[in-house]
Design an enzyme around this catalytic site. Sequence first.
Site, PDB file in Angstrom:
ATOM      1  N   CYS A 162       0.846  -1.263   0.029  1.00  0.00           N
ATOM      2  CA  CYS A 162      -0.011  -0.012  -0.058  1.00  0.00           C
ATOM      3  C   CYS A 162       0.757   1.296  -0.148  1.00  0.00           C
ATOM      4  CB  CYS A 162      -1.074   0.046   1.080  1.00  0.00           C
ATOM      5  SG  CYS A 162      -1.763  -1.613   1.422  1.00  0.00           S
ATOM      6  N   GLU A 305      -2.947   5.421  12.959  1.00  0.00           N
ATOM      7  CA  GLU A 305      -2.666   6.693  12.182  1.00  0.00           C
ATOM      8  C   GLU A 305      -2.687   7.841  13.117  1.00  0.00           C
ATOM      9  OE1 GLU A 305      -3.979   6.923   8.225  1.00  0.00           O
ATOM     10  OE2 GLU A 305      -2.723   8.377   7.695  1.00  0.00           O
ATOM     11  N   HIS A 331      -9.243   1.957  -2.049  1.00  0.00           N
ATOM     12  CA  HIS A 331      -7.933   1.775  -1.674  1.00  0.00           C
ATOM     13  C   HIS A 331      -7.281   1.184  -2.877  1.00  0.00           C
ATOM     14  CE1 HIS A 331      -4.150   0.833  -0.182  1.00  0.00           C
ATOM     15  NE2 HIS A 331      -4.643   0.587   1.188  1.00  0.00           N
ATOM     16  N   PHE A 390       1.387  -2.756   4.572  1.00  0.00           N
ATOM     17  CA  PHE A 390       1.442  -4.029   5.285  1.00  0.00           C
ATOM     18  C   PHE A 390       2.842  -4.394   5.047  1.00  0.00           C
ATOM     19  CE2 PHE A 390      -2.921  -6.415   4.578  1.00  0.00           C
ATOM     20  CZ  PHE A 390      -3.295  -5.793   5.654  1.00  0.00           C
TER      21      PHE A 390
END
Lengths: 402, 87
Positions: A162, A305, A331, A390
Amino acid sequence: MKRVVITGAGTINALGHNVADTLAAMAEGRCGIGPLDIRDVDRLSVKIGGQVTGYDERIHFNRQQIALYDRFTQFALLAAGQAIEQSGLEFSGELAARSGVVLGTSGGGLTTQDENYRAVYEEGKNRVHPFVVPKLMNNAAASHVSMQWNLKGPSFTVATACASSNHAMGQAFTMIRSGMATAMVTGGSESMLCFGGVKAWEGLRVMSKDACRPFSATRNGMVQGEGAGVFVFEEMAHAKARGAEILAEVIGFAMTSDAADIVMPSKQGAARAITGAMQDARIDKTSVGYINAHGTGTAANDKTECAAVADAFGAHADDLMISSTKSMHGHLIGGTGAVELLACIMALRDGVIAPTIGYEEDDPECALDVVPNVAREASVDVALSNAFAFGGLNAVLALRKV
Amino acid sequence: MSNVQQKVIEIIAEQAVLEVEDVSLDQTLEDLGIDSLGLVESIFSIEEAFDISVPFNANEPEKSVFDISSVAAIVRAVEGLVKEQTT
């Protein structure tokens, strides 16, 4: 050190087939997530995604090109074309030799893999198309971009899940800053919305079946998207000398590794990347007005976050805006940071902060100004774009208004 | 001990890297050192072993009808799903 600016931008994603349509959708808070239209969707338990709709490859590419271009390559080529056209650059001679392409992707030609595994395993065929390998390879998009626009300098593909496109753009930035390159075509592309691509994500049980609602107490997971975002990064002096329109300056980049867990995010790793990007940019944290969050809509990412932003910014965390546009385009995995950088450019250039849509209920663990549901007008000098992958690999970019 | 209970405990024991005798019904997954990734993998093993589908979203475990509060709760939940999905 050279200064680096953005002189072109292009995209295709669930919100639009170009930058103008995408930014308009973000400003309206429009949702591009809907029912998936893919083969065997009835065998999936997750049936939604941020799919590129109204797209016909035959309008953009001829038969020979389609035989070689996986969907992720097609998206990259279309976005790169828009960006390069906007930049006005023509790559020849010395400029071509000093310009390259660095793109992020996670799945590469996953659709090609999916289709050809079907052919050999499900349908029992013993023969596949001769171009399967050059079509599915992760660097296919970067290579075709380099071939189409004569980019002969440093070119490669970055795959950090990501964070792929943020890592890619970070490489492009540092190469121009150091003097290694004059211009770089950079960003990311992803097309994972095929049966196998969605099925794999389903297995992890982190996907939402109804919507992506980052930071909302009612969030229940991420939603996949697809598409590409590609930019032209250029040495500032070179851009100014030719009178190019400058969209924003890239002022800092940092990457860190959590070295902790293969899927669970780390507050410390994220905070170090955020702080590192500000240190690299040599800015005071109070100059940051907007952060485009990684904001996946999972329970774990969003609270981690927010805690990382609170740690990195201290009291200023309550004064800045942070939103997740994944609520609208989904995403895009290896392409996500690139499409999200558009929201940072919109904040800096147009003074419009893209909202986090789908926001229903405050979560005390995400107690920041997440620009819920409706875009906001605000003057922003510096914007950050977060990506936390990840594998614990984090990459944060800092942009400044010009 | 029911067959379901026996099999569920075997799956959990394997995930926790323990002997079957060391897993008791009143233990929680936390007691057994099974984290979120281990839980998702255990659920996958349960689905494969019993040929059932377990509704579970890691983002909202508390909303799932699949109760994971203890080994006993998991056994009961699996027994319920087996009954529901195989009849």
